[in-house]
Design a protein around this motif. Structure first.
Motif, PDB file in Angstrom:
ATOM      1  N   THR A  41       9.101 -15.515  -2.526  1.00 17.77           N
ATOM      2  CA  THR A  41       8.895 -14.118  -2.144  1.00 17.77           C
ATOM      3  C   THR A  41       8.183 -13.323  -3.228  1.00 17.77           C
ATOM      4  N   ARG A  42       7.885 -13.976  -4.361  1.00 18.54           N
ATOM      5  CA  ARG A  42       7.179 -13.317  -5.461  1.00 18.54           C
ATOM      6  C   ARG A  42       6.008 -14.191  -5.901  1.00 18.54           C
ATOM      7  N   LYS A  43       4.992 -13.555  -6.463  1.00 20.28           N
ATOM      8  CA  LYS A  43       3.900 -14.327  -7.055  1.00 20.28           C
ATOM      9  C   LYS A  43       4.388 -15.082  -8.288  1.00 20.28           C
ATOM     10  N   TYR A  44       5.537 -14.675  -8.817  1.00 17.46           N
ATOM     11  CA  TYR A  44       6.103 -15.319 -10.005  1.00 17.46           C
ATOM     12  C   TYR A  44       6.918 -16.564  -9.659  1.00 17.46           C
ATOM     13  N   PRO A 200      -4.444 -38.606   1.064  1.00 16.65           N
ATOM     14  CA  PRO A 200      -5.240 -37.431   0.686  1.00 16.65           C
ATOM     15  C   PRO A 200      -5.708 -36.644   1.908  1.00 16.65           C
ATOM     16  N   VAL A 201      -5.176 -35.457   2.031  1.00 19.26           N
ATOM     17  CA  VAL A 201      -5.602 -34.558   3.113  1.00 19.26           C
ATOM     18  C   VAL A 201      -5.814 -33.180   2.480  1.00 19.26           C
ATOM     19  N   PRO A 202      -6.867 -33.018   1.670  1.00 18.96           N
ATOM     20  CA  PRO A 202      -7.059 -31.746   0.964  1.00 18.96           C
ATOM     21  C   PRO A 202      -7.282 -30.585   1.928  1.00 18.96           C
ATOM     22  N   ASP A 203      -6.521 -29.529   1.717  1.00 15.63           N
ATOM     23  CA  ASP A 203      -6.622 -28.395   2.651  1.00 15.63           C
ATOM     24  C   ASP A 203      -6.043 -27.148   1.993  1.00 15.63           C
ATOM     25  N   TRP A 204      -6.526 -26.009   2.430  1.00 17.68           N
ATOM     26  CA  TRP A 204      -5.987 -24.716   2.005  1.00 17.68           C
ATOM     27  C   TRP A 204      -4.997 -24.207   3.048  1.00 17.68           C
ATOM     28  N   TYR A 205      -3.934 -23.613   2.569  1.00 15.51           N
ATOM     29  CA  TYR A 205      -2.982 -22.913   3.446  1.00 15.51           C
ATOM     30  C   TYR A 205      -3.154 -21.425   3.147  1.00 15.51           C
ATOM     31  N   TYR A 206      -3.621 -20.698   4.145  1.00 13.33           N
ATOM     32  CA  TYR A 206      -4.065 -19.326   3.931  1.00 13.33           C
ATOM     33  C   TYR A 206      -2.954 -18.292   4.165  1.00 13.33           C
ATOM     34  N   ASN A 207      -3.071 -17.209   3.398  1.00 10.98           N
ATOM     35  CA  ASN A 207      -2.271 -15.995   3.624  1.00 10.98           C
ATOM     36  C   ASN A 207      -0.763 -16.233   3.579  1.00 10.98           C
ATOM     37  N   VAL A 208      -0.347 -16.974   2.558  1.00 14.00           N
ATOM     38  CA  VAL A 208       1.082 -17.040   2.265  1.00 14.00           C
ATOM     39  C   VAL A 208       1.490 -15.649   1.778  1.00 14.00           C
ATOM     40  N   GLU A 209       2.544 -15.105   2.370  1.00  6.11           N
ATOM     41  CA  GLU A 209       2.919 -13.709   2.116  1.00  6.11           C
ATOM     42  C   GLU A 209       4.162 -13.640   1.238  1.00  6.11           C
ATOM     43  N   TYR A 210       4.065 -12.862   0.157  1.00  8.70           N
ATOM     44  CA  TYR A 210       5.194 -12.698  -0.764  1.00  8.70           C
ATOM     45  C   TYR A 210       5.865 -11.351  -0.496  1.00  8.70           C
ATOM     46  N   LEU A 211       7.030 -11.429   0.108  1.00 12.81           N
ATOM     47  CA  LEU A 211       7.713 -10.237   0.602  1.00 12.81           C
ATOM     48  C   LEU A 211       8.049  -9.242  -0.504  1.00 12.81           C
ATOM     49  N   LEU A 214       4.979  -7.378  -1.522  1.00 10.42           N
ATOM     50  CA  LEU A 214       4.638  -6.430  -0.461  1.00 10.42           C
ATOM     51  C   LEU A 214       5.487  -5.173  -0.587  1.00 10.42           C
ATOM     52  N   ASN A 215       6.792  -5.356  -0.782  1.00  7.27           N
ATOM     53  CA  ASN A 215       7.700  -4.213  -0.878  1.00  7.27           C
ATOM     54  C   ASN A 215       7.508  -3.418  -2.163  1.00  7.27           C
ATOM     55  N   ARG A 216       6.986  -4.077  -3.204  1.00  4.66           N
ATOM     56  CA  ARG A 216       6.792  -3.401  -4.486  1.00  4.66           C
ATOM     57  C   ARG A 216       5.432  -2.724  -4.589  1.00  4.66           C
ATOM     58  N   GLY A 217       4.604  -2.904  -3.562  1.00  7.43           N
ATOM     59  CA  GLY A 217       3.312  -2.235  -3.551  1.00  7.43           C
ATOM     60  C   GLY A 217       2.208  -2.975  -4.280  1.00  7.43           C
ATOM     61  N   TYR A 218       2.365  -4.291  -4.461  1.00  6.38           N
ATOM     62  CA  TYR A 218       1.342  -5.092  -5.133  1.00  6.38           C
ATOM     63  C   TYR A 218       0.613  -5.981  -4.123  1.00  6.38           C
ATOM     64  N   ASP A 219      -0.465  -6.638  -4.580  1.00  5.34           N
ATOM     65  CA  ASP A 219      -1.120  -7.643  -3.735  1.00  5.34           C
ATOM     66  C   ASP A 219      -0.097  -8.720  -3.394  1.00  5.34           C
ATOM     67  N   ASN A 551      17.661   6.306  -7.479  1.00  5.59           N
ATOM     68  CA  ASN A 551      17.246   5.269  -6.540  1.00  5.59           C
ATOM     69  C   ASN A 551      15.856   4.770  -6.917  1.00  5.59           C
ATOM     70  N   LEU A 552      15.762   3.529  -7.409  1.00  4.72           N
ATOM     71  CA  LEU A 552      14.496   3.012  -7.936  1.00  4.72           C
ATOM     72  C   LEU A 552      13.613   2.453  -6.818  1.00  4.72           C
ATOM     73  N   THR A 553      13.145   3.332  -5.992  1.00  3.84           N
ATOM     74  CA  THR A 553      12.268   2.937  -4.883  1.00  3.84           C
ATOM     75  C   THR A 553      10.878   3.515  -5.108  1.00  3.84           C
ATOM     76  N   GLY A 554       9.954   3.145  -4.225  1.00  2.00           N
ATOM     77  CA  GLY A 554       8.603   3.676  -4.306  1.00  2.00           C
ATOM     78  C   GLY A 554       7.635   2.654  -4.860  1.00  2.00           C
ATOM     79  N   ASN A 555       6.402   3.105  -5.099  1.00  5.16           N
ATOM     80  CA  ASN A 555       5.394   2.208  -5.648  1.00  5.16           C
ATOM     81  C   ASN A 555       5.643   1.979  -7.136  1.00  5.16           C
ATOM     82  N   ALA A 556       4.758   1.214  -7.772  1.00  2.00           N
ATOM     83  CA  ALA A 556       4.971   0.827  -9.164  1.00  2.00           C
ATOM     84  C   ALA A 556       5.115   2.044 -10.080  1.00  2.00           C
ATOM     85  N   GLN A 557       4.260   3.035  -9.914  1.00  2.00           N
ATOM     86  CA  GLN A 557       4.328   4.216 -10.777  1.00  2.00           C
ATOM     87  C   GLN A 557       5.582   5.031 -10.506  1.00  2.00           C
TER      88      GLN A 557
END
Length: 649
Positions: A41-44, A200-211, A214-219, A551-557
């Motif tokens: 759920t995170r890019k990390y 070997p079946v090289p392939d891209w899996y597109y648009n994996v979504e990190y929830l 998304l909720n933190r306002g990042y890519d 309440n620590l909500t909102g975008n990054a700033q």
């Protein structure tokens, strides 16, 4: 049943399992991090995230995830789970999860019809390698296991996108392959302990979504590359070990390596043992040095937090030499009485009014534990003298002693205390002038140094500094204390005090040497107890303040603007405990013990078995920030030890 375990009902409920993360680290600086369900759920997140020397030692996600598919009678059951754009999950392997138990090595149990298979994952202690052991516990017919690796090869702060530059080639190695998606990276070796077909079946899996992103306002969308898959039969009762690492392995030794590594792991059967395990995850060893990672998954080493965390971490780790090794490692960056903010940066900055004073506080803790004043003064006396002189002579320019003997610190648009959040390059809480905890640490440092020098026979130092004690004590009370308010000002600039109720004054009460008398200490703690204390630590600002944000909500700033305006910080909790027990002795134990025990709930929240960086100021205080923070874990450990010590008196 293990102390930390999760059942089928919890695991198949994505609202529950996606909100709980797991973390494993090693001494080489690598980590494994994902959710209970296995859906990133995170890019990390990733199964192997390692520092890459060619990129300045920054951490990179190499193996993002590994999908397992059970094949029986031509039917396929995929145990993996990914979230794609728009919130769709494919596959939905979490529905086969039956149990997740956290013993010395966490074990996940899956059931697919008559098949029961377990998965255990660990990081090799001193190498960039993850080992995953699969055991086929039950099977009624011939069973095949397929493993499909999802690769990222990118910095933890970035996201991978499908491109024409990816290297789709691989090299065959014993029982596996070696692959490197981009120039500059080392090979990633993917191997098994027994022969397996690699298709070997090289392939891209597109648009994996990190929830979480998304909720933190990042890519939040990523494309992951799959080079192919491994496939092999398994017999009932058989265990197979899969390895992913930056060096090739001898496949015949993978089973033994997994067993050997698993024996090094501690069982997490109690609250205390869970904290002990969490404490170990922050220590990184580099040749003859060691450092503390401030928090996972995105922090590096932060010097101030290292020093504040050290006593609590060492209590949990029970490693006699570790504290000295870490202090010596950081002393290599010591510059004319001051420590850099971060030791890993190419360009070192010195923007801290208190870090050097926290260093003396750590030495003080080491001395209280070991004694040996002459040896302590011989080892650390030169550094202590340089620190005190640097403050006295204002060698940093923007940090130094004024005519009253107190420490003033101010630099335009730079936050010099631990409250160092920024929005648009401007500190949210500047705290320019005389900060209360900085001056409390200053007084404590002088008094401790004088006592240690006295026992070590350094009369020259005593003659130079002895008159400072009374001067600083008098100025401190004259500057920060108010009988009408009944607590300490947080900061004073140009004679104007800020009477915001903040937790920094509690540090002044907890220190071994304090200018405050018992009644003053009691009044400060009373205000802190009423306005700041929660079941997760101390709020950074009283709720009755006009600027309070609980309440620590909102975008990054927006989040950054709130973390020192009401968020709860666990690292401050032991200072309250120490001060409270100094005043109330054993009579205060039931109250502080009740607060400590409430932290046990946190072991099954946020990141399993550890403590988050901060929490909402508003109950029920959900975790925020980094999912596992060194000074948070250290704070809870230190509070536990303080309570135990008073019990034993």
């Amino acid at each position: 049943m293990h102390y930390l375990s999760f059942d089928q009902e919890q695991l198949i409920n994505l609202e529950y399992s996606l909100d709980r993360e797991i973390l494993r680290t090693n001494k080489a600086g690598s980590y494994l991090c994902t959710t209970l369900s296995g859906c990133n759920t995170r890019k990390y997140h990733g199964l192997l995230v390692s520092p890459i020397e060619n990129f300045g030692g920054e951490k990179h996600v190499l193996l993002s995830s590994l999908d397992e598919t059970i094949i029986q009678n031509d039917a396929e059951f995929n145990l993996g789970i990914h979230r794609y754009r728009g919130g769709s999950y494919e596959p939905k392997g979490h529905k086969y999860m039956r149990n997740y138990s956290f013993g010395n090595v966490p074990k996940i149990t899956y059931r697919v019809g008559g098949v029961v298979i377990t998965k255990e994952r660990l990081l090799v202690e001193k190498e960039e390698q993850v080992l995953i052991r699969y055991t086929l516990e039950e099977a009624r017919s011939a069973t095949t296991l397929r493993l499909k690796p999802f690769l990222a090869f990118r910095n933890i702060h970035a996201l991978s996108k499908a491109n024409m530059f990816v290297n789709t080639k691989f090299e065959n190695v014993e029982n596996g392959i070696a692959t490197r998606l981009y120039d500059g990276y080392p090979n990633l070796y993917l191997q098994l302990n027994k022969p397996a077909d690699f298709v070997p079946v090289p392939d891209w899996y597109y648009n994996v979504e990190y929830l979480k992103e998304l909720n933190r306002g990042y890519d939040y969308l990523e494309d992951l590359f799959v080079p192919g898959y491994f496939e092999f039969p398994m017999e009932k009762g058989e265990s197979i070990v899969f390895a992913a690492g930056l060096t090739a392995s001898n496949p015949l030794g993978l089973k033994q390596r997994f067993t050997r590594e698993s024996r090094k792991r501690t069982d997490k059967e109690t609250f205390a043992s869970a904290l002990e395990h969490a404490a170990k995850q922050f220590v990184v060893h580099k040749k003859n040095t060691a450092e503390i990672i401030a928090g996972f998954p995105w922090y590096g080493s932060i010097t101030r937090q290292t020093f504040i965390a050290l006593p609590g971490l060492c209590l949990s780790l029970k490693e006699e030499k570790l504290c000295a090794t870490i202090l010596d490692s950081y002393l290599k960056y010591f510059n004319d009485g001051f420590f850099p903010d971060h030791i890993g940066n190419k360009e070192l900055t010195y923007h801290s009014a208190d870090t050097s004073l926290w260093f003396i506080w750590v030495v003080q803790h080491c001395y209280k534990k070991k004694g040996k004043p002459a040896l302590t003064w011989k080892t650390y006396g030169p550094a202590i003298k340089r620190i005190l002189t640097a403050y006295k002579e204002s060698r940093m320019g923007y940090i130094g002693m004024n005519k009253q003997g107190l420490i003033e610190a101010e630099k335009e648009n730079i936050a010099l205390t631990w409250m160092d959040s920024y929005v648009n390059g401007i500190p949210v809480v500047q705290r320019a002038g005389m900060a209360v905890e900085v001056n409390a640490l200053w007084f404590n440092a002088i008094c401790f140094a004088l006592d240690l020098a006295d026992m070590a026979g350094d009369h020259e130092f005593i003659a130079e500094w002895k008159e400072m004690v009374e001067k600083v004590a008098h100025s401190f009370l004259d500057t920060f204390w108010s009988e009408s308010h009944g607590f300490l000002a947080d900061v004073v600039k140009n004679g104007v005090p800020d009477w915001s109720v903040r937790p920094n004054m509690v540090i002044a009460v907890a220190l071994d040497y304090t200018p405050l008398n018992k009644e003053q200490q009691k009044q400060v703690l009373s205000v802190a107890k009423k306005k700041l204390l929660t079941t997760r630590g101390l709020r950074s600002l009283s709720p009755d303040h006009l600027r309070y944000k609980g309440n620590l909500t909102g975008n990054a700033q927006e989040r950054e603007s709130k973390i020192h305006m009401g968020a709860v910080w666990p690292w401050l909790f032991p200072f309250f405990v120490e001060g409270y027990l100094k005043i109330h002795k054993k009579g205060g134990l039931p109250f502080v013990k009740q607060i400590l025990e409430s932290f046990e709930e946190e072991m099954t929240q946020n990141c399993v078995g550890t403590v988050s960086e901060m929490y909402n100021g508003i109950p029920p205080h959900p975790g925020k920030g980094a999912i596992s923070q060194a000074w948070s874990v250290a704070g809870v450990s230190a509070a536990m030890k303080l309570i135990q010590n008073y019990h034993e008196k």
